[in-house]
Design a protein around this motif. Structure first.
Motif, PDB file in Angstrom:
ATOM      1  N   LEU A 203      37.131 -14.557  18.346  1.00 54.51           N
ATOM      2  CA  LEU A 203      38.028 -13.462  18.005  1.00 54.51           C
ATOM      3  C   LEU A 203      38.644 -12.877  19.262  1.00 54.51           C
ATOM      4  CD1 LEU A 203      39.199 -11.527  15.877  1.00 54.51           C
ATOM      5  CD2 LEU A 203      37.186 -10.076  16.243  1.00 54.51           C
ATOM      6  N   ARG A 204      39.944 -12.719  19.239  1.00 56.44           N
ATOM      7  CA  ARG A 204      40.677 -12.117  20.345  1.00 56.44           C
ATOM      8  C   ARG A 204      41.224 -10.773  19.879  1.00 56.44           C
ATOM      9  NH1 ARG A 204      40.365 -17.396  20.501  1.00 56.44           N
ATOM     10  NH2 ARG A 204      40.795 -18.583  22.392  1.00 56.44           N
ATOM     11  N   TYR A 205      41.090  -9.777  20.714  1.00 50.98           N
ATOM     12  CA  TYR A 205      41.523  -8.433  20.343  1.00 50.98           C
ATOM     13  C   TYR A 205      43.000  -8.258  20.696  1.00 50.98           C
ATOM     14  CZ  TYR A 205      36.663  -7.595  19.346  1.00 50.98           C
ATOM     15  OH  TYR A 205      35.419  -7.675  18.790  1.00 50.98           O
ATOM     16  N   GLN A 206      43.830  -9.028  20.024  1.00 47.01           N
ATOM     17  CA  GLN A 206      45.262  -9.034  20.238  1.00 47.01           C
ATOM     18  C   GLN A 206      45.903  -9.671  19.007  1.00 47.01           C
ATOM     19  OE1 GLN A 206      44.628 -12.394  23.457  1.00 47.01           O
ATOM     20  NE2 GLN A 206      46.785 -12.338  22.924  1.00 47.01           N
ATOM     21  N   ASP A 207      47.232  -9.646  18.967  1.00 51.02           N
ATOM     22  CA  ASP A 207      47.940 -10.340  17.891  1.00 51.02           C
ATOM     23  C   ASP A 207      47.748 -11.835  18.097  1.00 51.02           C
ATOM     24  OD1 ASP A 207      48.777  -7.858  17.108  1.00 51.02           O
ATOM     25  OD2 ASP A 207      50.794  -8.041  17.952  1.00 51.02           O
ATOM     26  N   TYR A 208      47.111 -12.475  17.110  1.00 47.16           N
ATOM     27  CA  TYR A 208      46.767 -13.875  17.314  1.00 47.16           C
ATOM     28  C   TYR A 208      46.662 -14.584  15.969  1.00 47.16           C
ATOM     29  CZ  TYR A 208      45.022 -17.660  20.248  1.00 47.16           C
ATOM     30  OH  TYR A 208      44.899 -18.842  20.944  1.00 47.16           O
ATOM     31  N   THR A 209      46.959 -15.875  15.965  1.00 45.93           N
ATOM     32  CA  THR A 209      46.826 -16.730  14.798  1.00 45.93           C
ATOM     33  C   THR A 209      45.876 -17.859  15.146  1.00 45.93           C
ATOM     34  OG1 THR A 209      49.096 -16.198  14.151  1.00 45.93           O
ATOM     35  CG2 THR A 209      48.069 -18.087  13.080  1.00 45.93           C
ATOM     36  N   TYR A 210      44.858 -18.068  14.320  1.00 45.10           N
ATOM     37  CA  TYR A 210      43.737 -18.929  14.678  1.00 45.10           C
ATOM     38  C   TYR A 210      43.730 -20.271  13.944  1.00 45.10           C
ATOM     39  CZ  TYR A 210      41.973 -14.484  16.450  1.00 45.10           C
ATOM     40  OH  TYR A 210      41.844 -13.289  17.118  1.00 45.10           O
ATOM     41  N   ALA A 211      44.604 -20.476  12.997  1.00 47.84           N
ATOM     42  CA  ALA A 211      44.584 -21.696  12.206  1.00 47.84           C
ATOM     43  C   ALA A 211      45.981 -22.320  12.206  1.00 47.84           C
ATOM     44  CB  ALA A 211      44.130 -21.404  10.777  1.00 47.84           C
ATOM     45  N   PRO A 212      46.079 -23.650  12.282  1.00 44.51           N
ATOM     46  CA  PRO A 212      47.392 -24.305  12.385  1.00 44.51           C
ATOM     47  C   PRO A 212      48.235 -24.196  11.133  1.00 44.51           C
ATOM     48  CG  PRO A 212      45.669 -25.940  12.105  1.00 44.51           C
ATOM     49  CD  PRO A 212      44.979 -24.628  12.324  1.00 44.51           C
ATOM     50  N   ASP A 213      47.610 -23.935   9.969  1.00 50.50           N
ATOM     51  CA  ASP A 213      48.371 -23.858   8.737  1.00 50.50           C
ATOM     52  C   ASP A 213      48.814 -22.442   8.400  1.00 50.50           C
ATOM     53  OD1 ASP A 213      45.766 -23.134   8.399  1.00 50.50           O
ATOM     54  OD2 ASP A 213      45.488 -24.096   6.451  1.00 50.50           O
ATOM     55  N   VAL A 214      48.472 -21.466   9.238  1.00 54.07           N
ATOM     56  CA  VAL A 214      48.895 -20.077   9.014  1.00 54.07           C
ATOM     57  C   VAL A 214      50.217 -19.841   9.735  1.00 54.07           C
ATOM     58  CG1 VAL A 214      48.320 -17.656   9.372  1.00 54.07           C
ATOM     59  CG2 VAL A 214      46.534 -19.285   8.720  1.00 54.07           C
ATOM     60  N   ARG A 215      51.202 -19.350   8.997  1.00 53.68           N
ATOM     61  CA  ARG A 215      52.560 -19.216   9.533  1.00 53.68           C
ATOM     62  C   ARG A 215      53.198 -17.888   9.124  1.00 53.68           C
ATOM     63  NH1 ARG A 215      54.485 -23.765  12.709  1.00 53.68           N
ATOM     64  NH2 ARG A 215      52.726 -25.186  12.550  1.00 53.68           N
ATOM     65  N   SER A 216      54.282 -17.566   9.827  1.00 56.07           N
ATOM     66  CA  SER A 216      55.190 -16.482   9.426  1.00 56.07           C
ATOM     67  C   SER A 216      54.462 -15.159   9.212  1.00 56.07           C
ATOM     68  CB  SER A 216      55.948 -16.881   8.148  1.00 56.07           C
ATOM     69  OG  SER A 216      56.583 -18.131   8.298  1.00 56.07           O
ATOM     70  N   VAL A 217      53.657 -14.767  10.183  1.00 53.40           N
ATOM     71  CA  VAL A 217      52.888 -13.527  10.084  1.00 53.40           C
ATOM     72  C   VAL A 217      53.800 -12.348  10.395  1.00 53.40           C
ATOM     73  CG1 VAL A 217      50.857 -12.287  10.893  1.00 53.40           C
ATOM     74  CG2 VAL A 217      50.837 -14.800  10.813  1.00 53.40           C
ATOM     75  N   GLN A 218      53.760 -11.339   9.527  1.00 52.52           N
ATOM     76  CA  GLN A 218      54.492 -10.094   9.762  1.00 52.52           C
ATOM     77  C   GLN A 218      53.570  -8.920   9.482  1.00 52.52           C
ATOM     78  OE1 GLN A 218      57.985 -10.794   7.143  1.00 52.52           O
ATOM     79  NE2 GLN A 218      59.214 -10.510   8.977  1.00 52.52           N
ATOM     80  N   CYS A 219      53.652  -7.913  10.348  1.00 51.84           N
ATOM     81  CA  CYS A 219      52.845  -6.707  10.185  1.00 51.84           C
ATOM     82  C   CYS A 219      53.756  -5.519  10.488  1.00 51.84           C
ATOM     83  CB  CYS A 219      51.638  -6.737  11.133  1.00 51.84           C
ATOM     84  SG  CYS A 219      50.400  -5.471  10.803  1.00 51.84           S
ATOM     85  N   TYR A 220      53.956  -4.652   9.495  1.00 53.06           N
ATOM     86  CA  TYR A 220      54.958  -3.597   9.627  1.00 53.06           C
ATOM     87  C   TYR A 220      54.624  -2.439   8.696  1.00 53.06           C
ATOM     88  CZ  TYR A 220      56.635  -5.815   5.331  1.00 53.06           C
ATOM     89  OH  TYR A 220      56.709  -6.347   4.064  1.00 53.06           O
ATOM     90  N   VAL A 221      55.371  -1.345   8.823  1.00 50.72           N
ATOM     91  CA  VAL A 221      55.200  -0.188   7.959  1.00 50.72           C
ATOM     92  C   VAL A 221      56.030  -0.400   6.690  1.00 50.72           C
ATOM     93  CG1 VAL A 221      55.526   2.288   7.708  1.00 50.72           C
ATOM     94  CG2 VAL A 221      54.781   1.351   9.894  1.00 50.72           C
ATOM     95  N   ALA A 222      55.363  -0.448   5.550  1.00 52.68           N
ATOM     96  CA  ALA A 222      56.039  -0.689   4.273  1.00 52.68           C
ATOM     97  C   ALA A 222      56.650   0.607   3.766  1.00 52.68           C
ATOM     98  CB  ALA A 222      55.054  -1.257   3.258  1.00 52.68           C
ATOM     99  N   SER A 223      57.882   0.848   4.123  1.00 51.53           N
ATOM    100  CA  SER A 223      58.547   2.104   3.796  1.00 51.53           C
ATOM    101  C   SER A 223      59.489   1.992   2.608  1.00 51.53           C
ATOM    102  CB  SER A 223      59.348   2.598   5.008  1.00 51.53           C
ATOM    103  OG  SER A 223      60.369   1.656   5.331  1.00 51.53           O
ATOM    104  N   GLY A 224      59.812   0.756   2.212  1.00 49.65           N
ATOM    105  CA  GLY A 224      60.784   0.561   1.151  1.00 49.65           C
ATOM    106  C   GLY A 224      62.216   0.685   1.609  1.00 49.65           C
ATOM    107  N   GLN A 225      62.433   0.908   2.899  1.00 51.74           N
ATOM    108  CA  GLN A 225      63.769   1.056   3.458  1.00 51.74           C
ATOM    109  C   GLN A 225      64.305  -0.299   3.912  1.00 51.74           C
ATOM    110  OE1 GLN A 225      65.369   4.035   3.338  1.00 51.74           O
ATOM    111  NE2 GLN A 225      63.530   4.766   2.278  1.00 51.74           N
ATOM    112  N   PRO A 226      65.634  -0.441   4.039  1.00 52.60           N
ATOM    113  CA  PRO A 226      66.197  -1.693   4.557  1.00 52.60           C
ATOM    114  C   PRO A 226      65.645  -2.018   5.945  1.00 52.60           C
ATOM    115  CG  PRO A 226      67.917  -0.298   3.617  1.00 52.60           C
ATOM    116  CD  PRO A 226      66.677   0.533   3.642  1.00 52.60           C
ATOM    117  N   ASN A 227      65.431  -3.291   6.176  1.00 52.06           N
ATOM    118  CA  ASN A 227      64.924  -3.769   7.463  1.00 52.06           C
ATOM    119  C   ASN A 227      63.573  -3.161   7.824  1.00 52.06           C
ATOM    120  OD1 ASN A 227      67.284  -5.345   7.880  1.00 52.06           O
ATOM    121  ND2 ASN A 227      68.335  -3.595   8.772  1.00 52.06           N
TER     122      ASN A 227
END
Length: 444
Positions: free
Chosen positions: A44-68
């Protein structure tokens, strides 16, 4: 196996320090399957990281319902609702069982000593039940969504998604803040010669009239970020002036400690349609499996004058022009990047941006053809609109050199934010007691 053909994320064999580029000295050739041990280490790395080759298109954001809304970083005030949303795809024809947990971290992104119940009101294990299958796509995948739980105290949090056996799959940094101090952040003026045309300086101050801070000049810690990136963030900035009577800390440096290269507006391409070539795309072949898209050849911008246009500060959004709803209707395409260069750069060259988690990844490393004077490389990417640039790798642990191909200008539009941390006496962790954002050369 088709999935592993396109797999490319590298796991290092040890915990990687904050800001360390993720690279390999011996990447596989395009289309070459990597050996099984390539993904064996799941540390485990304490940073934004992807650990598996089949995991793609990761997004992490505030779900506000607003455009963009996907462009909003995972930073929320304590107690805010709606909260932070994590989304990712897993390639394959079979859904998987995933759970998630939160880890409270100190200012330096090491796990704090707090117990789960000191920052959560519920059991720290969350089963991901919100998932859907990709519809009508040539590359099969499942799309997963998880809303981060509410927490009781401010600070740094690592959201970790795990497969069976508590093996990490995705980790993302989240920030929860309180405005207990008055943080002021504003564009400054670079005191220098040529640097005033290439750097962007941020002046800031912290007022603590409404809160009692013990030894604030030493105990208050700040982090300054550009475009919400962690790889080139400024740490260990100490106040230049401590005004006890006014209960105010001022940070006004003269050695560029609080300055960033302005760079250029990000390059971009649009693969939201597979029936026609979008902007930045030379040609697209919807008959291929997967769909192939060859981008327009790019050139170096290091000696060009500043060119103003609207960008997304290195981010991307997924969408399908034909069917809408990019979550499950957008297909994956094998995207080829091209960069003209009269000579090889002084180090390995990579495509860089949010599409690479702001890391140097083998999948995005470009190969140089001296006869054609051309860098090329390709990666499997979900349909969408992407920002990116080209970066040159330096010494291990150094910030990637984006200036070499992109140039740098004071006029560039960028977003900056300031994080203010403090550990009260007698407590055991760092709290995020102030947060402020500012646009540099904002067009709005």
């Amino acid at each position: 196996m088709r999935l592993l053909i396109f797999a490319s994320l590298l796991l290092a064999t040890a915990c990687v320090p904050l800001g360390t580029p993720i690279t390999s000295t011996n990447p596989a050739a395009p289309g070459q399957q990597k050996p099984p041990e390539y993904y064996a280490d799941k540390t485990l790395r304490y940073q934004d990281y992807t650990y598996a080759p089949d995991v793609r298109s990761v997004q992490c954001y505030v779900a506000s319902g607003q455009p963009n809304e996907v462009f909003r970083p995972p930073v929320v005030p304590l107690g805010q609702s709606p909260g932070i949303l994590l989304e990712f795809d897993v390639l394959g024809e079979q859904s998987q069982r995933y759970t998630a947990k939160l880890i409270h971290c100190d200012v330096d992104w090491k796990p704090s000593v707090l117990t789960d119940m000191q920052f959560l009101n519920e059991i720290n294990e969350f089963l991901i039940t919100d998932f859907r299958v990709g519809t009508g796509t040539k590359v099969p995948y499942f799309h997963y969504r998880l809303r981060a739980p509410q927490v009781k105290i401010s600070g740094n949090y690592l959201l970790v998604v795990q497969s069976s056996g508590s093996v990490p799959v995705v980790s993302r940094r989240l920030l929860v803040y309180e405005n207990r101090v008055q943080a002021s952040l504003q564009p400054g003026i670079v005191i220098g010669g040529q640097e005033r045309f290439t750097l962007q300086q941020l002046d800031f101050a912290i007022g603590y009239a409404s809160v009692d801070l013990v030894n604030p000049a030493v105990e208050v810690k700040v982090v300054l970020r550009q475009n919400f990136r962690w790889d080139n963030a400024k740490y260990n900035l100490r106040p230049t002036f401590v005004r006890d009577a006014e209960r105010r800390l001022e940070y006004q440096f003269f050695g560029f400690e609080n300055a960033f290269p302005g760079l250029s507006e990000y390059r971009f391409f649009d693969t939201r349609s597979v029936q026609a070539a979008g902007i930045g795309v030379l040609r697209v072949d919807p008959r291929a499996t997967p769909v192939t898209a060859v981008l327009q050849p790019e050139v170096t911008r290091s000696l060009q004058a500043y060119n103003q246009y609207q960008d997304a500060n290195g981010q991307r959004v997924f969408e399908s022009r034909e069917f809408g709803n990019g979550d499950v209707n957008a297909d994956y395409a094998d995207v080829t990047f091209q960069l003209k260069a009269t000579q090889a750069a002084p180090g390995p060259v990579y495509v860089f941006g949010a599409l690479t988690d702001w890391q140097l990844k083998d999948e995005f490393r470009l190969a140089y053809d001296e006869a054609q004077q051309l860098y090329t490389g390709h990666a499997l990417l979900k349909q969408g609109y992407y920002n990116y640039d080209f970066a040159v790798a330096g010494a291990r642990g150094a910030v990637p050199n984006e200036v070499y191909f992109e140039g740098t200008h004071n006029e560039t539009e960028n977003q900056y934010d300031l994080l203010v941390y403090y550990r009260p006496p007698g407590t055991r962790t760092d709290l995020l007691i102030g947060y402020q954002t500012v646009g540099f050369n904002s067009r709005q």
